[in-house]
Design a protein around this motif. Structure first.
Motif, mmCIF file in Angstrom:
data_model
loop_
_atom_site.group_PDB
_atom_site.id
_atom_site.type_symbol
_atom_site.label_atom_id
_atom_site.label_comp_id
_atom_site.label_asym_id
_atom_site.label_seq_id
_atom_site.Cartn_x
_atom_site.Cartn_y
_atom_site.Cartn_z
ATOM 1 N N LEU A 156 1.813 -55.673 96.994
ATOM 2 C CA LEU A 156 0.527 -56.247 96.554
ATOM 3 C C LEU A 156 0.757 -57.540 95.775
ATOM 4 C CD1 LEU A 156 -1.409 -53.016 95.484
ATOM 5 C CD2 LEU A 156 -1.821 -54.439 97.497
ATOM 6 N N ALA A 157 1.799 -57.535 94.941
ATOM 7 C CA ALA A 157 2.116 -58.757 94.181
ATOM 8 C C ALA A 157 2.491 -59.884 95.140
ATOM 9 C CB ALA A 157 3.249 -58.476 93.194
ATOM 10 N N ASN A 158 3.291 -59.563 96.172
ATOM 11 C CA ASN A 158 3.638 -60.556 97.199
ATOM 12 C C ASN A 158 2.378 -61.148 97.821
ATOM 13 O OD1 ASN A 158 6.424 -60.202 96.980
ATOM 14 N ND2 ASN A 158 6.534 -58.705 98.642
ATOM 15 N N LEU A 159 1.448 -60.250 98.186
ATOM 16 C CA LEU A 159 0.222 -60.674 98.873
ATOM 17 C C LEU A 159 -0.600 -61.627 97.997
ATOM 18 C CD1 LEU A 159 -1.736 -60.363 101.288
ATOM 19 C CD2 LEU A 159 -2.673 -58.339 100.161
ATOM 20 N N ALA A 160 -0.705 -61.284 96.710
ATOM 21 C CA ALA A 160 -1.483 -62.126 95.797
ATOM 22 C C ALA A 160 -0.805 -63.489 95.608
ATOM 23 C CB ALA A 160 -1.661 -61.421 94.455
ATOM 24 N N MET A 161 0.520 -63.483 95.473
ATOM 25 C CA MET A 161 1.243 -64.747 95.269
ATOM 26 C C MET A 161 1.180 -65.612 96.534
ATOM 27 S SD MET A 161 4.597 -63.911 92.931
ATOM 28 C CE MET A 161 5.411 -62.858 94.110
ATOM 29 N N LEU A 162 1.296 -64.959 97.677
ATOM 30 C CA LEU A 162 1.314 -65.673 98.959
ATOM 31 C C LEU A 162 0.040 -66.481 99.170
ATOM 32 C CD1 LEU A 162 3.060 -65.851 101.603
ATOM 33 C CD2 LEU A 162 1.661 -63.993 102.501
ATOM 34 N N THR A 163 -1.056 -66.005 98.607
ATOM 35 C CA THR A 163 -2.349 -66.656 98.815
ATOM 36 C C THR A 163 -2.839 -67.341 97.544
ATOM 37 O OG1 THR A 163 -3.318 -64.506 98.361
ATOM 38 C CG2 THR A 163 -3.111 -65.120 100.673
ATOM 39 N N GLY A 164 -1.981 -67.385 96.523
ATOM 40 C CA GLY A 164 -2.361 -68.031 95.260
ATOM 41 C C GLY A 164 -3.459 -67.289 94.523
ATOM 42 N N ASN A 165 -3.582 -66.003 94.814
ATOM 43 C CA ASN A 165 -4.660 -65.234 94.186
ATOM 44 C C ASN A 165 -4.201 -64.555 92.903
ATOM 45 O OD1 ASN A 165 -7.221 -65.421 95.557
ATOM 46 N ND2 ASN A 165 -6.167 -64.610 97.356
ATOM 47 N N ILE A 166 -3.710 -65.345 91.993
ATOM 48 C CA ILE A 166 -3.311 -64.773 90.710
ATOM 49 C C ILE A 166 -3.488 -65.830 89.625
ATOM 50 C CG2 ILE A 166 -0.828 -65.329 90.938
ATOM 51 C CD1 ILE A 166 -1.345 -61.925 89.972
ATOM 52 N N GLY A 167 -3.912 -65.377 88.446
ATOM 53 C CA GLY A 167 -4.079 -66.313 87.336
ATOM 54 C C GLY A 167 -5.390 -67.063 87.355
ATOM 55 N N LYS A 168 -6.303 -66.651 88.236
ATOM 56 C CA LYS A 168 -7.604 -67.330 88.316
ATOM 57 C C LYS A 168 -8.710 -66.291 88.198
ATOM 58 C CE LYS A 168 -5.596 -70.469 91.747
ATOM 59 N NZ LYS A 168 -4.473 -69.857 92.478
ATOM 60 N N PRO A 169 -9.889 -66.706 87.712
ATOM 61 C CA PRO A 169 -10.996 -65.745 87.658
ATOM 62 C C PRO A 169 -11.307 -65.208 89.055
ATOM 63 C CG PRO A 169 -11.571 -67.786 86.514
ATOM 64 C CD PRO A 169 -10.266 -68.031 87.204
ATOM 65 N N GLY A 170 -11.598 -63.908 89.141
ATOM 66 C CA GLY A 170 -11.977 -63.313 90.421
ATOM 67 C C GLY A 170 -10.805 -63.007 91.328
ATOM 68 N N SER A 171 -9.578 -63.183 90.821
ATOM 69 C CA SER A 171 -8.402 -62.884 91.658
ATOM 70 C C SER A 171 -7.615 -61.758 90.997
ATOM 71 C CB SER A 171 -7.554 -64.144 91.815
ATOM 72 O OG SER A 171 -6.882 -64.437 90.601
ATOM 73 N N GLY A 172 -6.319 -61.722 91.255
ATOM 74 C CA GLY A 172 -5.462 -60.825 90.494
ATOM 75 C C GLY A 172 -5.022 -59.572 91.215
ATOM 76 N N VAL A 173 -4.048 -58.919 90.572
ATOM 77 C CA VAL A 173 -3.545 -57.622 91.008
ATOM 78 C C VAL A 173 -3.983 -56.647 89.923
ATOM 79 C CG1 VAL A 173 -1.490 -56.305 91.602
ATOM 80 C CG2 VAL A 173 -1.587 -58.737 92.131
ATOM 81 N N ASN A 174 -4.933 -55.794 90.272
ATOM 82 C CA ASN A 174 -5.617 -55.038 89.225
ATOM 83 C C ASN A 174 -5.518 -53.530 89.373
ATOM 84 O OD1 ASN A 174 -6.910 -57.421 87.872
ATOM 85 N ND2 ASN A 174 -7.777 -57.643 89.926
ATOM 86 N N PRO A 175 -4.504 -52.928 88.725
ATOM 87 C CA PRO A 175 -4.466 -51.469 88.712
ATOM 88 C C PRO A 175 -5.580 -50.955 87.807
ATOM 89 C CG PRO A 175 -2.732 -52.366 87.302
ATOM 90 C CD PRO A 175 -3.407 -53.536 87.953
ATOM 91 N N LEU A 176 -6.363 -50.005 88.295
ATOM 92 C CA LEU A 176 -7.395 -49.400 87.456
ATOM 93 C C LEU A 176 -6.776 -48.168 86.826
ATOM 94 C CD1 LEU A 176 -10.349 -49.661 90.009
ATOM 95 C CD2 LEU A 176 -9.550 -51.373 88.369
ATOM 96 N N ARG A 177 -6.566 -48.222 85.518
ATOM 97 C CA ARG A 177 -5.865 -47.124 84.845
ATOM 98 C C ARG A 177 -6.775 -45.909 84.753
ATOM 99 N NH1 ARG A 177 -1.027 -48.978 82.534
ATOM 100 N NH2 ARG A 177 -0.515 -46.829 82.945
ATOM 101 N N GLY A 178 -6.165 -44.735 84.948
ATOM 102 C CA GLY A 178 -6.962 -43.521 85.107
ATOM 103 C C GLY A 178 -7.576 -42.967 83.836
ATOM 104 N N GLN A 179 -6.770 -42.827 82.797
ATOM 105 C CA GLN A 179 -7.275 -42.167 81.602
ATOM 106 C C GLN A 179 -7.708 -43.200 80.573
ATOM 107 O OE1 GLN A 179 -6.261 -38.535 80.605
ATOM 108 N NE2 GLN A 179 -4.764 -38.105 82.178
ATOM 109 N N ASN A 180 -8.574 -42.752 79.677
ATOM 110 C CA ASN A 180 -9.136 -43.646 78.668
ATOM 111 C C ASN A 180 -8.098 -44.483 77.939
ATOM 112 O OD1 ASN A 180 -8.191 -41.216 77.599
ATOM 113 N ND2 ASN A 180 -9.441 -41.407 75.788
ATOM 114 N N ASN A 181 -6.924 -43.871 77.634
ATOM 115 C CA ASN A 181 -5.959 -44.646 76.855
ATOM 116 C C ASN A 181 -4.558 -44.622 77.447
ATOM 117 O OD1 ASN A 181 -5.541 -46.426 74.717
ATOM 118 N ND2 ASN A 181 -4.578 -44.822 73.484
#
Lengths: 535, 382
Positions: A156-181
């Motif tokens: 996933l990190a490769n994919l985001a870097m390959l397309t420049g989709n990192i470090g900008k609003p609306g982009s990123g590699v975003n794991p949604l963490r499961g538990q509250n903390n």
């Protein structure tokens, strides 16, 4: 998350892979759907027909455990069609040539064969993600809970870097963490290899810093992860465990093995708000109070540290966890545990943790702060890696496909994948106490494809036994097209049907995360009561 | 925020327009409705279907205003403010139209109490001298004194209906375990429908039928529980009357702002407290992650487990293979003594993704500085 929840709405394209967002992160699920209503293109990649599939422009129903192949296949198309962001790659990344070479191993035909996704769909997904910028990736345990979970994340990190989709609003590699903390627990060092703020225990300078701060000799050798602690307890190498607010008896893979391990301990302390399935194995149970009865902070999935406030008095003589732990330390004669409040603990965290350096309760009164927040003047960080990656240049990683540790065979012909329900939470310690939630989802249902059910002669709602190499459980069947042929899906919310009796403890060599998403099982007809986890 | 001609929202510069409302000069960003401009200027316009979170709808017709050089009486909620506009929000003609619209709304709503001049003096146990049926009375409605319809009736001063009432009893859908939908109290403002479409994007409910038969319904008129409703209760939060209401309504004495303890989204919420117990949960509109929204677990799944009778309330020590109650001192001394026997490799600490940062910090400090082990982890992987 590299980005913030709020900027999901800025994405022109969202790739939601290995996440059942509307069930596990309902509010983010709403955000994704609102974005789709406004025109965002949504790609869902999931073996199961999750809720977001109905909102998706494209659904890639790949076989469980084939994410690396799917993603590398997409990246080959992006490179072949000249859709890569060469400028971003040139200035921000390294190892691109080697990576590009490795993509040759993923011709579309092979990708089709392994993932089961038609080539046109893989191509369409690649183009959709690469040409609708900014594009955000959302993922959860469907990506990580594999013996090759680290590879999946790197893909996933490769994919985001390959397309420049990192470090900008609306982009990123975003794991949604499961538990509250879960984010915060990692941040403040509840991990075997790092001190608070991901400072390595093996780093001599860091070790000295903490030795000076805590007035104690510290071990530079990384410790064991939870998935290693349980086997070590089973082998008798670990003799005592002090456990706070967790329920491994139901949440860890190979439940029988976990219970045996807990039984073999010389001394086992459990601190919880209920007498959980795990607490029943304890020698001492310490009553903690719930989040509604205490002060403190949680850090959410977007790295936002937010206040928890006391609304009611503790139940009975229960106490906040920090108080209990400090009391134990003080009874052992230790120094440095005479905190008067969580606020004082946060002061110490801020002092020793660069990314939390500017965080204090006074500032949190005006709302949360996203780390890194190194100084009291720093406003917090909404988006990571805007100018530079943590290690400097983003390194492309060539990846090889490694199948799951346990593939279906004649004896165990089906793949079991675990998932979650909106109406229950984790092992149900809290939600099973809420009547209304149990009315919505009060028992386990094994989701099975109509074709598989037919060949087994099973009717909807019938009791079945699900058997793996490690154990068996019984539950009612739910015949549904949402589960693909050859795959059955179960949650692990119910003590009456402890699904983790079945799961494979084989884990990723780096992250030590177990392969909950792929275990080989068979389903048999029965008419018998569910097994119990009681001692 | 208005800054001389341009309002700055993020890095985008928005054009503003200025208009006159009831003789008051108001400057607002382009795209603002006349209703929102009035609210900003502190001028009240009665409305029942408008909600700040939702797209303009123009359903209740109560927000009609006069605008110079515009024909008829446009609805303020659907009319964008434009440069130089001159708006009058109140006049005998406007209020007459508003009262007529309100009477139509009231004709299908229990309203004997609503239009009664004694309502303020009437308690739930008083005998009604006008023999108003129990289910027609405001005092038996869970939204009494918290009802937007009451406020609008009071504002416009409606004391009798000039059109016949339709008092046919309508369904009460109590299939959902957390909240009821009493169609007798529904005024068809469609806030719930729009919430389910615009906010949660589930679309479980919609307007069905026509005329007096019109109602809010799930697909095929199924009970809510059997529909695709996810039970988040966002519709209930926006209902202006007592149509959508929690099964148990206890008004809290105080509210405490905190962060939800379920998933990693980190919804900011207010816990409502009465007599030392949690009696309600409300989403925090300022919450950066949730903007006021909550899911079924956050809204309805907290009070019951926190107040649950099975909560551990005493330390327990195993004696003769049974866990028996003990004092803190006894338990802590035993734990300290026993843990002290193991060091390094022999011991492990399992911390918690459910506990606070401060709890986790002291746990790992205990493991490393006191027990001499880096064997510390939590369920991040599970």
């Amino acid at each position: 998350m590299t980005n913030s929840i709020n900027d999901i709405s800025d994405a022109k394209c969202i790739l939601a892979i290995g996440t059942n967002t509307t069930e596990a992160h309902p509010i983010i699920g709403m955000d994704v759907r609102q974005a789709v209503h406004r025109g965002t293109r949504l790609i869902v990649a999931n073996p199961l027909e999750v809720g977001l599939v109905e909102d998706a422009a494209l659904w890639l129903q790949h076989r469980p455990g084939t994410d690396v192949v799917l993603l590398m296949g997409m990246m080959k198309i992006i490179v072949d069609e000249g859709l890569a962001d060469e400028a971003f790659i040139g200035s921000r990344c390294e190892n691109y040539a080697e990576f590009k070479e490795s993509l040759k191993d993923y011709p579309l035909k092979l990708v089709e064969e392994i993932t089961g996704v038609p080539g046109e769909k893989v191509t369409e997904a690649a183009r959709m993600y690469a040409t609708n910028k900014p594009a955000a990736i959302l993922y959860t345990l469907g990506i990580t809970q594999h013996t090759h979970g680290t590879d999946n994340v790197m893909a996933l990190a490769n994919l985001a870097m390959l397309t420049g989709n990192i470090g900008k609003p609306g982009s990123g590699v975003n794991p949604l963490r499961g538990q509250n903390n879960v984010q915060g627990a990692c941040d403040v060092g509840a991990l075997p290899n790092v001190y608070p703020g991901y400072q390595s225990v093996a780093d001599e300078k860091i070790q000295k810093k903490f030795e000076a701060a805590w007035g104690a000799r510290l071990d530079p050798k990384p410790g064991k992860t939870l998935t290693e602690i349980i086997p070590a307890a089973h082998d008798g190498k670990i003799k005592a465990i002090y456990l706070m607010g967790e329920n491994p008896s139901l949440s860890d893979p190979d439940g029988k093995h976990v219970r045996e391990a807990l039984n073999r301990l010389d001394f086992f302390v459990v601190q919880d708000i209920f007498l959980s399935e795990t607490a029943q194995f304890a020698d001492v149970v310490l009553p903690a109070c719930s989040f509604a009865e205490r002060e403190g902070t949680f850090t959410n999935t977007e790295r936002r540290v937010q206040r928890v406030r006391k609304a009611i008095e503790p139940v009975g003589v229960s106490q906040p966890d920090w108080w209990i732990t400090c009391q134990i330390a003080r009874h052992m004669g230790a120094k440095g545990f005479d905190f008067e409040s969580p606020e004082a603990i946060m002061e110490e965290i801020a002092r020793l943790t660069p990314s939390y350096g500017g965080i204090n309760y006074k500032r949190l009164e005006n709302g949360g702060l996203q780390w890194p927040c190194p100084t009291e003047e720093h406003p917090g960080t909404a988006i990571l890696h805007t100018d530079i990656f943590t290690r400097g240049k983003g390194r492309f990683m060539p990846l090889t496909y490694r199948p799951p540790a346990e593939m279906p065979d004649e004896e165990y012909p089906l793949v079991l994948t675990t998932h979650r329900s909106l109406f229950q939470f984790h092992t149900g310690t809290m939600t099973r106490k809420v009547k209304g939630l149990n009315i919505f989802k009060g028992e386990e249902r094994v989701a099975i494809n109509p074709e598989d059910a037919k060949s087994l002669g099973i009717n909807d709602d019938e009791m079945v036994r699900v058997v793996s190499r490690r154990g068996d459980v019984t539950a009612k069947v739910m015949i549904t097209e949402k589960s693909p042929k050859g795959t059955v899906a179960m949650t692990f919310h119910f003590a009456e049907t402890p699904t983790n009796e079945l799961t494979n403890p084989a884990y990723d060599p780096v992250a030590k995360i177990p392969e909950f998403k792929v275990s080989a099982v068979r389903v048999e007809k029965v008419k018998k009561a569910a097994v119990s986890t009681a001692r | 925020m208005t800054i001389s001609g341009t309002a700055v929202a993020g890095d985008r510069k928005l054009k503003t327009v200025s208009l006159t409302i009831d003789g008051l000069k108001v400057e607002v960003p382009e795209g603002t409705t006349v209703l929102e401009a009035s609210v900003k200027a502190g001028i009240y316009i009665p409305t029942l279907c408008y909600h700040p979170d939702l797209e303009p709808y123009g359903g209740c017709r109560l927000c009609v205003v006069e605008i110079k050089q515009m024909r008829g009486l446009p609805t303020a909620c659907t009319t964008p403010a434009t440069e130089g506009m001159v708006v009058t929000t109140e006049s005998p003609a406007i209020n007459e139209i508003r009262r007529a619209s309100l009477e139509m709304i009231l004709s299908t709503h229990p309203c004997e109490c609503l239009v009664c001049h004694r309502r303020d003096r009437c308690g739930p146990n008083d005998i009604c001298l006008r023999s108003v049926a129990v289910d027609d009375r405001c005092v038996t409605c869970p939204s009494n004194q918290d009802c937007e319809l009451q406020k609008v009736v009071d504002y416009l001063g409606v004391h009798e209906l000039h059109i016949p009432r339709d008092t046919t009893p309508r369904d009460i859908d109590n299939s959902n375990p957390f909240f009821d939908f009493d169609h007798n109290r529904c005024i068809l403002c469609a806030r719930c429908v729009r919430t389910c479409q615009e906010i949660t994007c589930v679309g479980a409910i919609d307007m069905a039928n026509r005329g007096y038969n019109a109602k809010i319904a799930a697909f095929n008129d199924l009970p809510l529980f059997d529909s695709i409703c996810r039970s988040c209760g966002e519709c209930m939060v926006r209902c202006p009357t007592g149509a959508l209401n929690p099964k148990e309504v206890i008004r809290s004495d105080k509210e405490v702002k905190t962060t939800c303890g379920y998933c990693g989204v980190g919804c900011s919420m207010y816990l409502g407290v009465k007599n030392g117990k949690i009696v309600g949960v409300r989403g925090d509109p300022e919450g950066p992650a949730n903007q006021g929204r909550l899911c079924v677990k956050g809204r309805f799944g907290i009070a019951e487990f926190v107040n649950h009778q099975e909560r551990l309330n005493m330390p327990l020590i195993r004696k003769d293979d049974k866990l028996v109650e003990a004092s803190w001192e006894e338990a802590l001394s035993l734990v300290a003594e026993k843990l002290g026997k193991y060091r390094g490799e022999e011991i492990a600490v399992i911390s918690s993704a459910k506990s606070t940062n401060e709890d986790n910090y002291v746990m790992q400090k205990l493991a490393r500085a006191v027990l001499g082990t880096n064997n510390v982890d939590h369920c991040a992987r599970l």
